[in-house]
Design a protein around this motif. Structure first.
Motif, PDB file in Angstrom:
ATOM      1  N   ASP A   9       0.802  -1.223   0.000  1.00 38.64           N
ATOM      2  CA  ASP A   9       0.000   0.000   0.000  1.00 38.64           C
ATOM      3  C   ASP A   9       0.839   1.279   0.000  1.00 38.64           C
ATOM      4  N   ASP A  10       2.127   1.185   0.298  1.00 34.05           N
ATOM      5  CA  ASP A  10       3.005   2.365   0.293  1.00 34.05           C
ATOM      6  C   ASP A  10       3.496   2.610  -1.134  1.00 34.05           C
ATOM      7  N   LYS A  11       3.091   3.727  -1.729  1.00 27.42           N
ATOM      8  CA  LYS A  11       3.407   3.972  -3.140  1.00 27.42           C
ATOM      9  C   LYS A  11       4.914   4.114  -3.380  1.00 27.42           C
ATOM     10  N   HIS A  12       5.656   4.616  -2.380  1.00 25.09           N
ATOM     11  CA  HIS A  12       7.106   4.767  -2.554  1.00 25.09           C
ATOM     12  C   HIS A  12       7.797   3.399  -2.580  1.00 25.09           C
ATOM     13  N   VAL A  13       7.351   2.496  -1.716  1.00 27.49           N
ATOM     14  CA  VAL A  13       7.907   1.140  -1.705  1.00 27.49           C
ATOM     15  C   VAL A  13       7.540   0.420  -2.995  1.00 27.49           C
ATOM     16  N   ARG A  14       6.286   0.590  -3.441  1.00 25.30           N
ATOM     17  CA  ARG A  14       5.853  -0.020  -4.707  1.00 25.30           C
ATOM     18  C   ARG A  14       6.724   0.460  -5.865  1.00 25.30           C
ATOM     19  N   LYS A  15       6.974   1.754  -5.894  1.00 29.10           N
ATOM     20  CA  LYS A  15       7.767   2.338  -6.978  1.00 29.10           C
ATOM     21  C   LYS A  15       9.192   1.800  -6.961  1.00 29.10           C
ATOM     22  N   GLU A  24      15.885  -6.070 -13.337  1.00 25.26           N
ATOM     23  CA  GLU A  24      16.369  -7.453 -13.379  1.00 25.26           C
ATOM     24  C   GLU A  24      15.679  -8.281 -14.456  1.00 25.26           C
ATOM     25  N   GLY A  25      14.776  -7.657 -15.206  1.00 28.94           N
ATOM     26  CA  GLY A  25      14.137  -8.359 -16.315  1.00 28.94           C
ATOM     27  C   GLY A  25      12.798  -9.000 -16.003  1.00 28.94           C
ATOM     28  N   TYR A  26      12.263  -8.729 -14.809  1.00 29.30           N
ATOM     29  CA  TYR A  26      10.956  -9.271 -14.463  1.00 29.30           C
ATOM     30  C   TYR A  26       9.844  -8.353 -14.980  1.00 29.30           C
ATOM     31  N   GLU A  27       8.692  -8.941 -15.288  1.00 31.97           N
ATOM     32  CA  GLU A  27       7.501  -8.142 -15.566  1.00 31.97           C
ATOM     33  C   GLU A  27       6.790  -7.929 -14.241  1.00 31.97           C
ATOM     34  N   VAL A  28       6.421  -6.684 -13.942  1.00 32.76           N
ATOM     35  CA  VAL A  28       5.899  -6.349 -12.619  1.00 32.76           C
ATOM     36  C   VAL A  28       4.467  -5.831 -12.714  1.00 32.76           C
ATOM     37  N   LEU A  29       3.602  -6.375 -11.857  1.00 28.95           N
ATOM     38  CA  LEU A  29       2.257  -5.847 -11.681  1.00 28.95           C
ATOM     39  C   LEU A  29       2.122  -5.446 -10.217  1.00 28.95           C
ATOM     40  N   THR A  30       1.256  -4.491  -9.926  1.00 26.43           N
ATOM     41  CA  THR A  30       1.141  -3.995  -8.553  1.00 26.43           C
ATOM     42  C   THR A  30      -0.314  -3.964  -8.097  1.00 26.43           C
ATOM     43  N   ALA A  31      -0.469  -4.026  -6.771  1.00 24.33           N
ATOM     44  CA  ALA A  31      -1.787  -3.895  -6.142  1.00 24.33           C
ATOM     45  C   ALA A  31      -1.576  -3.220  -4.793  1.00 24.33           C
ATOM     46  N   GLU A  32      -2.586  -2.488  -4.347  1.00 20.91           N
ATOM     47  CA  GLU A  32      -2.457  -1.732  -3.102  1.00 20.91           C
ATOM     48  C   GLU A  32      -2.969  -2.500  -1.886  1.00 20.91           C
ATOM     49  N   ASN A  33      -3.667  -3.610  -2.119  1.00 19.16           N
ATOM     50  CA  ASN A  33      -4.151  -4.432  -0.997  1.00 19.16           C
ATOM     51  C   ASN A  33      -4.538  -5.803  -1.533  1.00 19.16           C
ATOM     52  N   GLY A  34      -4.984  -6.674  -0.638  1.00 14.20           N
ATOM     53  CA  GLY A  34      -5.318  -8.036  -1.025  1.00 14.20           C
ATOM     54  C   GLY A  34      -6.473  -8.126  -1.995  1.00 14.20           C
ATOM     55  N   ILE A  35      -7.440  -7.230  -1.864  1.00 14.45           N
ATOM     56  CA  ILE A  35      -8.595  -7.257  -2.757  1.00 14.45           C
ATOM     57  C   ILE A  35      -8.167  -6.985  -4.189  1.00 14.45           C
ATOM     58  N   GLN A  36      -7.358  -5.942  -4.385  1.00 11.21           N
ATOM     59  CA  GLN A  36      -6.849  -5.637  -5.722  1.00 11.21           C
ATOM     60  C   GLN A  36      -5.984  -6.776  -6.255  1.00 11.21           C
ATOM     61  N   PRO A  56      -4.961  -1.724   3.977  1.00 13.50           N
ATOM     62  CA  PRO A  56      -6.408  -1.549   4.173  1.00 13.50           C
ATOM     63  C   PRO A  56      -7.198  -2.525   3.312  1.00 13.50           C
ATOM     64  N   GLY A  57      -8.440  -2.749   3.694  1.00 13.49           N
ATOM     65  CA  GLY A  57      -9.322  -3.596   2.888  1.00 13.49           C
ATOM     66  C   GLY A  57      -9.132  -5.066   3.174  1.00 13.49           C
TER      67      GLY A  57
END
Length: 223
Positions: A9-15, A24-36, A56-57
């Motif tokens: 959920d922390d946008k800086h850590v996600r970034k 490193e060559g990985y494809e990355v997807l992100t979500a802000e919580n378990g529901i997403q 949250p959530g």
């Protein structure tokens, strides 16, 4: 390409994680919580999950528990500020494969990811085994005993998706979005055509069946 889902959920850590993993060559997807994250898993093939706890959530514990209760064995690396032994024990009890505390050392994180991928045999061979049937994601082959079939890419990805989540119902829209892409001009009847082709190919295989769910979509049943 290996796909990693970062649930944080922390946008800086996600970034930061997004940048390090892509480098490193990985494809990355992100979500802000378990529901997403669950929504992402419905439409994407994911190879590994990096999971925060306090969100949250739906928090990381709830997400991990829901995933494992559904027999989804995607490797989970929990990365959290929670450092007490009981927090770590709870994570492992719920099905986490590895655990790091924040602030995360990115070099150590990459090493742990590599170890988890090796352990799950994803780096060398992304394979799904259903009884005597082996689906090789990279070769697009389905093997049973001495019989090997190489499938067209869309057919294979459709079969792999359904068999990866037995008993889960996928709508035609969900399958269209993941297999053909959201921008594709292909109509949802294409899903029906590919399902029928797969049924014909594997009608003699007793290990699984592709079932139509009236008004909803399709699911795979392991028999």
């Amino acid at each position: 390409m290996i796909k990693i889902l970062v649930v944080e959920d922390d946008k800086h850590v996600r970034k930061l994680m997004n940048a390090v993993l892509k480098r490193e060559g990985y494809e990355v997807l992100t979500a802000e919580n378990g529901i997403q994250a669950l929504e992402v898993l419905e439409v994407q093939h994911i190879d590994l999950i990096i999971l925060d706890i306090m969100m949250p959530g739906m928090d990381g514990y709830e997400f991990a528990e829901e995933l494992r209760n559904a027999n989804n064995m995607i490797p989970i690396l929990m990365a959290t500020a929670k450092q007490l032994p009981e927090d770590k024990k709870k994570g492992f009890r719920l099905g986490t494969d590895d655990y790091m505390t924040k602030p995360v050392d990115t070099e150590e994180m990459l090493l742990r990811i590599q170890a988890l991928l090796r352990r799950s045999q994803i780096v060398n061979a992304r394979k799904l085994i259903v009884g005597k049937v082996i689906l090789d994601f990279d070769a697009l082959t389905v093997t049973r005993d001495n019989e090997k079939q190489t499938l067209p890419q869309k057919e294979f990805h459709l079969l792999y998706k359904l068999l990866s989540y037995p008993e889960r119902i996928f709508t035609r829209i969900q399958l269209m979005d993941e297999i053909w892409g959201m921008d594709s001009e292909t109509t949802d009847t294409t899903v029906n055509v590919h399902i029928n082709r797969l049924r014909k190919r594997f009608e003699s295989y007793p290990e699984f069946e592709l079932v139509s769910v009236r008004g909803l979509g399709y699911k795979a049943v392991r028999t």
